[in-house]
Write a protein that holds these residues in place. Sequence first.
Motif, mmCIF file in Angstrom:
data_model
loop_
_atom_site.group_PDB
_atom_site.id
_atom_site.type_symbol
_atom_site.label_atom_id
_atom_site.label_comp_id
_atom_site.label_asym_id
_atom_site.label_seq_id
_atom_site.Cartn_x
_atom_site.Cartn_y
_atom_site.Cartn_z
ATOM 1 N N ASN A 134 0.866 -1.159 0.012
ATOM 2 C CA ASN A 134 0.008 -0.137 -0.060
ATOM 3 C C ASN A 134 0.856 1.273 -0.198
ATOM 4 O OD1 ASN A 134 -2.357 -1.630 0.004
ATOM 5 N ND2 ASN A 134 -2.390 -1.498 2.253
ATOM 6 N N LEU A 135 2.046 1.091 -0.012
ATOM 7 C CA LEU A 135 2.908 2.216 -0.139
ATOM 8 C C LEU A 135 3.749 2.664 -1.242
ATOM 9 C CD1 LEU A 135 4.791 1.992 3.352
ATOM 10 C CD2 LEU A 135 2.782 3.341 2.817
ATOM 11 N N SER A 136 4.119 3.590 -1.746
ATOM 12 C CA SER A 136 4.659 4.073 -2.844
ATOM 13 C C SER A 136 6.330 3.972 -2.425
ATOM 14 C CB SER A 136 4.506 5.429 -3.146
ATOM 15 O OG SER A 136 5.046 6.413 -2.485
ATOM 16 N N ASP A 137 6.913 3.670 -3.928
ATOM 17 C CA ASP A 137 8.533 3.501 -3.460
ATOM 18 C C ASP A 137 8.947 4.655 -2.808
ATOM 19 O OD1 ASP A 137 8.444 0.880 -4.513
ATOM 20 O OD2 ASP A 137 9.419 1.523 -6.595
ATOM 21 N N ARG A 138 8.615 5.816 -3.123
ATOM 22 C CA ARG A 138 9.133 7.175 -2.738
ATOM 23 C C ARG A 138 8.829 7.404 -1.170
ATOM 24 N NH1 ARG A 138 8.957 12.864 -5.168
ATOM 25 N NH2 ARG A 138 8.772 14.158 -3.355
ATOM 26 N N HIS A 139 7.576 6.931 -0.821
ATOM 27 C CA HIS A 139 7.138 7.032 0.599
ATOM 28 C C HIS A 139 8.091 5.831 1.362
ATOM 29 C CE1 HIS A 139 4.242 6.335 4.082
ATOM 30 N NE2 HIS A 139 4.659 7.718 4.150
ATOM 31 N N TRP A 142 11.562 7.249 1.630
ATOM 32 C CA TRP A 142 11.864 8.529 2.471
ATOM 33 C C TRP A 142 11.887 7.887 4.197
ATOM 34 C CZ3 TRP A 142 13.205 13.197 2.546
ATOM 35 C CH2 TRP A 142 13.090 14.057 1.419
#
Length: 168
Positions: A134-139, A142
Amino acid sequence: MKRLESAFEHFLFSSRWLMAPVYAGLIFALLVLLVKFGKEVWQLSSRVMTASGSEVIIGVLSLVDISLIMSLLIIIMLSGYENFVSKMEDLHAHTDRPEWMGHIGFSDLKIKLIGSIVAISGIELLKAFMNVGNLSDRHLGWMVGIHLTFVLSGLLYALMDRLQGKGH
C-alpha cells in the motif's frame, strides 16, 4: 552590588520551577497515550479472529510503539525533574524507585531519547514493510532515509559523548 548579584542568582535558580508545569503536561500526555493504547487493544482484540497475521503483527507493533513512547516520557519526566527542578529526596527509600533515578544525567537522557527515537522509527518502518503493498516506493524510500538518519545521528551522538567522557 554583591547583594544584588546574590538576589539575582536566587531568582535565576528559582526559575527552574517554571519547568514543573511542563512535567505536569507530560503526565497529561501519558494519559492521552493510555487512552490511545486502550483503543488499540480494543481494536486489535475485536478483530483478532478475522485479521490476517500481518494485521495482528502491525497491531502488536503499534502497542509496543505506544509503550516505548510512554516509557520514554516516564524517563524524561523523572530524570528531567530531578536534574533540573528538584531532587526527590522523600522517594530515595521507596521500594519501587527505579535504579536509574538520580543517576541519569542530561547526556544520558539525550542518549536514551535518541535510542528511543531510533526504536520507534524502526517499529514504524517495520509496520510499513508489513504493509508494503500500500506504499509507494518514494514513501518507503523516505521512511528508510529518515530511519537511517536517526540511526546515524544516534551513533554519532553516542560517539561524541564517549569521546567527551574520555577527556574527563
